[in-house]
Design a protein around this motif. Structure first.
Motif, PDB file in Angstrom:
ATOM      1  N   ARG A 127       0.829  -1.195   0.000  1.00 50.02           N
ATOM      2  CA  ARG A 127       0.000   0.000   0.000  1.00 50.02           C
ATOM      3  C   ARG A 127       0.865   1.247   0.000  1.00 50.02           C
ATOM      4  O   ARG A 127       2.001   1.225   0.460  1.00 50.02           O
ATOM      5  CB  ARG A 127      -0.982   0.022   1.163  1.00 50.02           C
ATOM      6  CG  ARG A 127      -0.346   0.066   2.513  1.00 50.02           C
ATOM      7  CD  ARG A 127      -1.388  -0.146   3.602  1.00 50.02           C
ATOM      8  NE  ARG A 127      -0.742  -0.432   4.852  1.00 50.02           N
ATOM      9  CZ  ARG A 127      -0.532   0.460   5.801  1.00 50.02           C
ATOM     10  NH1 ARG A 127      -0.931   1.690   5.645  1.00 50.02           N
ATOM     11  NH2 ARG A 127       0.064   0.117   6.914  1.00 50.02           N
ATOM     12  N   LEU A 128       0.315   2.296  -0.538  1.00 42.62           N
ATOM     13  CA  LEU A 128       0.997   3.585  -0.617  1.00 42.62           C
ATOM     14  C   LEU A 128       0.265   4.565   0.281  1.00 42.62           C
ATOM     15  O   LEU A 128      -0.958   4.685   0.213  1.00 42.62           O
ATOM     16  CB  LEU A 128       1.011   4.098  -2.059  1.00 42.62           C
ATOM     17  CG  LEU A 128       1.741   5.406  -2.305  1.00 42.62           C
ATOM     18  CD1 LEU A 128       3.240   5.230  -2.086  1.00 42.62           C
ATOM     19  CD2 LEU A 128       1.489   5.899  -3.705  1.00 42.62           C
ATOM     20  N   GLN A 129       1.030   5.253   1.121  1.00 43.91           N
ATOM     21  CA  GLN A 129       0.431   6.208   2.048  1.00 43.91           C
ATOM     22  C   GLN A 129       0.949   7.608   1.746  1.00 43.91           C
ATOM     23  O   GLN A 129       2.149   7.803   1.541  1.00 43.91           O
ATOM     24  CB  GLN A 129       0.766   5.822   3.488  1.00 43.91           C
ATOM     25  CG  GLN A 129       0.088   6.667   4.521  1.00 43.91           C
ATOM     26  CD  GLN A 129       0.425   6.208   5.911  1.00 43.91           C
ATOM     27  OE1 GLN A 129       1.569   5.891   6.201  1.00 43.91           O
ATOM     28  NE2 GLN A 129      -0.575   6.157   6.772  1.00 43.91           N
ATOM     29  N   LYS A 130       0.038   8.554   1.748  1.00 46.67           N
ATOM     30  CA  LYS A 130       0.361   9.959   1.499  1.00 46.67           C
ATOM     31  C   LYS A 130       0.025  10.732   2.771  1.00 46.67           C
ATOM     32  O   LYS A 130      -1.121  10.734   3.212  1.00 46.67           O
ATOM     33  CB  LYS A 130      -0.472  10.459   0.324  1.00 46.67           C
ATOM     34  CG  LYS A 130      -0.328  11.911  -0.006  1.00 46.67           C
ATOM     35  CD  LYS A 130      -1.248  12.248  -1.177  1.00 46.67           C
ATOM     36  CE  LYS A 130      -1.259  13.703  -1.490  1.00 46.67           C
ATOM     37  NZ  LYS A 130      -2.155  14.029  -2.598  1.00 46.67           N
ATOM     38  N   LYS A 131       1.046  11.367   3.360  1.00 47.28           N
ATOM     39  CA  LYS A 131       0.842  12.123   4.589  1.00 47.28           C
ATOM     40  C   LYS A 131       1.215  13.580   4.367  1.00 47.28           C
ATOM     41  O   LYS A 131       2.229  13.865   3.738  1.00 47.28           O
ATOM     42  CB  LYS A 131       1.721  11.586   5.710  1.00 47.28           C
ATOM     43  CG  LYS A 131       1.295  10.292   6.298  1.00 47.28           C
ATOM     44  CD  LYS A 131       2.284   9.892   7.352  1.00 47.28           C
ATOM     45  CE  LYS A 131       1.636   9.249   8.522  1.00 47.28           C
ATOM     46  NZ  LYS A 131       2.627   8.856   9.526  1.00 47.28           N
ATOM     47  N   TYR A 138       3.840  17.066   1.107  1.00 47.10           N
ATOM     48  CA  TYR A 138       3.470  15.683   1.373  1.00 47.10           C
ATOM     49  C   TYR A 138       4.701  14.782   1.423  1.00 47.10           C
ATOM     50  O   TYR A 138       5.691  15.031   0.744  1.00 47.10           O
ATOM     51  CB  TYR A 138       2.517  15.149   0.299  1.00 47.10           C
ATOM     52  CG  TYR A 138       1.173  15.822   0.301  1.00 47.10           C
ATOM     53  CD1 TYR A 138       0.208  15.458   1.223  1.00 47.10           C
ATOM     54  CD2 TYR A 138       0.870  16.825  -0.606  1.00 47.10           C
ATOM     55  CE1 TYR A 138      -1.031  16.063   1.235  1.00 47.10           C
ATOM     56  CE2 TYR A 138      -0.360  17.439  -0.598  1.00 47.10           C
ATOM     57  CZ  TYR A 138      -1.306  17.053   0.326  1.00 47.10           C
ATOM     58  OH  TYR A 138      -2.524  17.665   0.331  1.00 47.10           O
ATOM     59  N   TYR A 180       5.554  10.592   0.963  1.00 45.97           N
ATOM     60  CA  TYR A 180       4.982   9.371   0.416  1.00 45.97           C
ATOM     61  C   TYR A 180       5.756   8.177   0.948  1.00 45.97           C
ATOM     62  O   TYR A 180       6.984   8.166   0.929  1.00 45.97           O
ATOM     63  CB  TYR A 180       5.046   9.384  -1.110  1.00 45.97           C
ATOM     64  CG  TYR A 180       4.310  10.546  -1.720  1.00 45.97           C
ATOM     65  CD1 TYR A 180       2.944  10.466  -1.947  1.00 45.97           C
ATOM     66  CD2 TYR A 180       4.964  11.728  -2.052  1.00 45.97           C
ATOM     67  CE1 TYR A 180       2.245  11.529  -2.504  1.00 45.97           C
ATOM     68  CE2 TYR A 180       4.280  12.793  -2.601  1.00 45.97           C
ATOM     69  CZ  TYR A 180       2.928  12.680  -2.823  1.00 45.97           C
ATOM     70  OH  TYR A 180       2.245  13.736  -3.363  1.00 45.97           O
ATOM     71  N   LEU A 189       5.799   3.832   0.945  1.00 50.89           N
ATOM     72  CA  LEU A 189       5.323   2.559   0.404  1.00 50.89           C
ATOM     73  C   LEU A 189       5.508   1.495   1.485  1.00 50.89           C
ATOM     74  O   LEU A 189       6.626   1.263   1.942  1.00 50.89           O
ATOM     75  CB  LEU A 189       6.106   2.182  -0.855  1.00 50.89           C
ATOM     76  CG  LEU A 189       5.693   0.892  -1.555  1.00 50.89           C
ATOM     77  CD1 LEU A 189       4.310   1.037  -2.170  1.00 50.89           C
ATOM     78  CD2 LEU A 189       6.704   0.523  -2.621  1.00 50.89           C
ATOM     79  N   PHE A 190       4.401   0.896   1.913  1.00 52.04           N
ATOM     80  CA  PHE A 190       4.440  -0.168   2.909  1.00 52.04           C
ATOM     81  C   PHE A 190       4.318  -1.506   2.195  1.00 52.04           C
ATOM     82  O   PHE A 190       3.390  -1.717   1.413  1.00 52.04           O
ATOM     83  CB  PHE A 190       3.290  -0.033   3.911  1.00 52.04           C
ATOM     84  CG  PHE A 190       3.448   1.110   4.859  1.00 52.04           C
ATOM     85  CD1 PHE A 190       4.238   0.978   5.986  1.00 52.04           C
ATOM     86  CD2 PHE A 190       2.814   2.308   4.625  1.00 52.04           C
ATOM     87  CE1 PHE A 190       4.382   2.024   6.872  1.00 52.04           C
ATOM     88  CE2 PHE A 190       2.948   3.370   5.500  1.00 52.04           C
ATOM     89  CZ  PHE A 190       3.736   3.221   6.631  1.00 52.04           C
ATOM     90  N   ASN A 222       3.908  -5.328   3.202  1.00 55.31           N
ATOM     91  CA  ASN A 222       3.679  -6.294   4.271  1.00 55.31           C
ATOM     92  C   ASN A 222       4.283  -7.633   3.866  1.00 55.31           C
ATOM     93  O   ASN A 222       4.079  -8.112   2.755  1.00 55.31           O
ATOM     94  CB  ASN A 222       2.194  -6.456   4.546  1.00 55.31           C
ATOM     95  CG  ASN A 222       1.570  -5.219   5.138  1.00 55.31           C
ATOM     96  OD1 ASN A 222       2.251  -4.228   5.391  1.00 55.31           O
ATOM     97  ND2 ASN A 222       0.271  -5.266   5.348  1.00 55.31           N
ATOM     98  N   LYS A 242       9.051  -0.336   5.306  1.00 59.61           N
ATOM     99  CA  LYS A 242       8.572   1.023   5.077  1.00 59.61           C
ATOM    100  C   LYS A 242       9.602   1.730   4.201  1.00 59.61           C
ATOM    101  O   LYS A 242      10.744   1.916   4.602  1.00 59.61           O
ATOM    102  CB  LYS A 242       8.427   1.712   6.432  1.00 59.61           C
ATOM    103  CG  LYS A 242       7.917   3.092   6.404  1.00 59.61           C
ATOM    104  CD  LYS A 242       7.792   3.593   7.853  1.00 59.61           C
ATOM    105  CE  LYS A 242       7.403   5.026   7.892  1.00 59.61           C
ATOM    106  NZ  LYS A 242       7.286   5.524   9.275  1.00 59.61           N
ATOM    107  N   ARG A 295      10.472   5.158   2.008  1.00 58.45           N
ATOM    108  CA  ARG A 295      10.129   6.548   1.683  1.00 58.45           C
ATOM    109  C   ARG A 295      10.408   6.796   0.206  1.00 58.45           C
ATOM    110  O   ARG A 295      11.460   6.430  -0.302  1.00 58.45           O
ATOM    111  CB  ARG A 295      10.937   7.511   2.534  1.00 58.45           C
ATOM    112  CG  ARG A 295      10.546   7.472   3.967  1.00 58.45           C
ATOM    113  CD  ARG A 295      11.247   8.559   4.742  1.00 58.45           C
ATOM    114  NE  ARG A 295      10.829   8.506   6.111  1.00 58.45           N
ATOM    115  CZ  ARG A 295       9.923   9.312   6.643  1.00 58.45           C
ATOM    116  NH1 ARG A 295       9.380  10.239   5.906  1.00 58.45           N
ATOM    117  NH2 ARG A 295       9.583   9.193   7.898  1.00 58.45           N
TER     118      ARG A 295
END
Length: 145
Positions: free
Chosen positions: A48-52, A103, A105, A107-108, A110, A118, A120
């Motif tokens: 999954r990709l997370q944007k913070k 932002y 970004y 990429l997790f 699992n 994790k 970056r």
């Protein structure tokens, strides 16, 4: 986005290749700024990709604006009209400080046994990471590996 697909149904030597990752028969190599990460495809369970949003610049700009306002209003401005104009300018700069968007970004990946990696990413790698997530979620890797 450069994409190389093999003509056969099975994954060959070098099926999917982008500037971020290269997919091989049994593993994937993710190229980051200084290093390469190698992951076995059979160990990956989810991606999954997370944007913070990072608010550090917003808060810094807002505090700097309020500091300048307090200094100027206390020591420099003496009349009512200048004080109102300074107040309006401070409100406008405060709204501008809240509109700055920065932002990060991540990429997790699992892995089996409740482990995850994790990674970056830079902004230019985000489209390739989204492509990797979509390829993984579509089941293509599980079907052809």
């Amino acid at each position: 986005m450069s994409l190389v697909l093999g003509s056969a149904d099975k994954i060959g030597d070098d099926v999917l290749k982008t500037p971020l990752f290269t997919l091989y028969n049994s593993h994937i190599v993710i190229k980051l700024k200084d290093e390469k990460k190698v992951f076995n495809l059979s160990e990956i369970t989810n991606v999954r990709l997370q944007k913070k949003r990072n608010f550090f610049k917003n808060i810094l700009f807002l505090l700097f604006t309020l500091l300048i306002y307090s200094f100027i209003s206390d020591y420099c401005v003496r009349d009512f009209v200048s004080n109102i104009l300074l107040f309006v300018l401070t409100i406008v700069l405060s709204l501008v400080s809240l509109s700055i968007e920065n932002y990060t970004y991540v990429l997790f990946i699992n892995m089996n046994h409740l482990a995850f990696r994790k990674l970056r990413l830079s902004k230019k790698d985000v489209p390739y990471a989204l492509y990797f997530v979509s390829v993984f979620k579509s089941g293509y890797l599980k079907k052809n590996c």
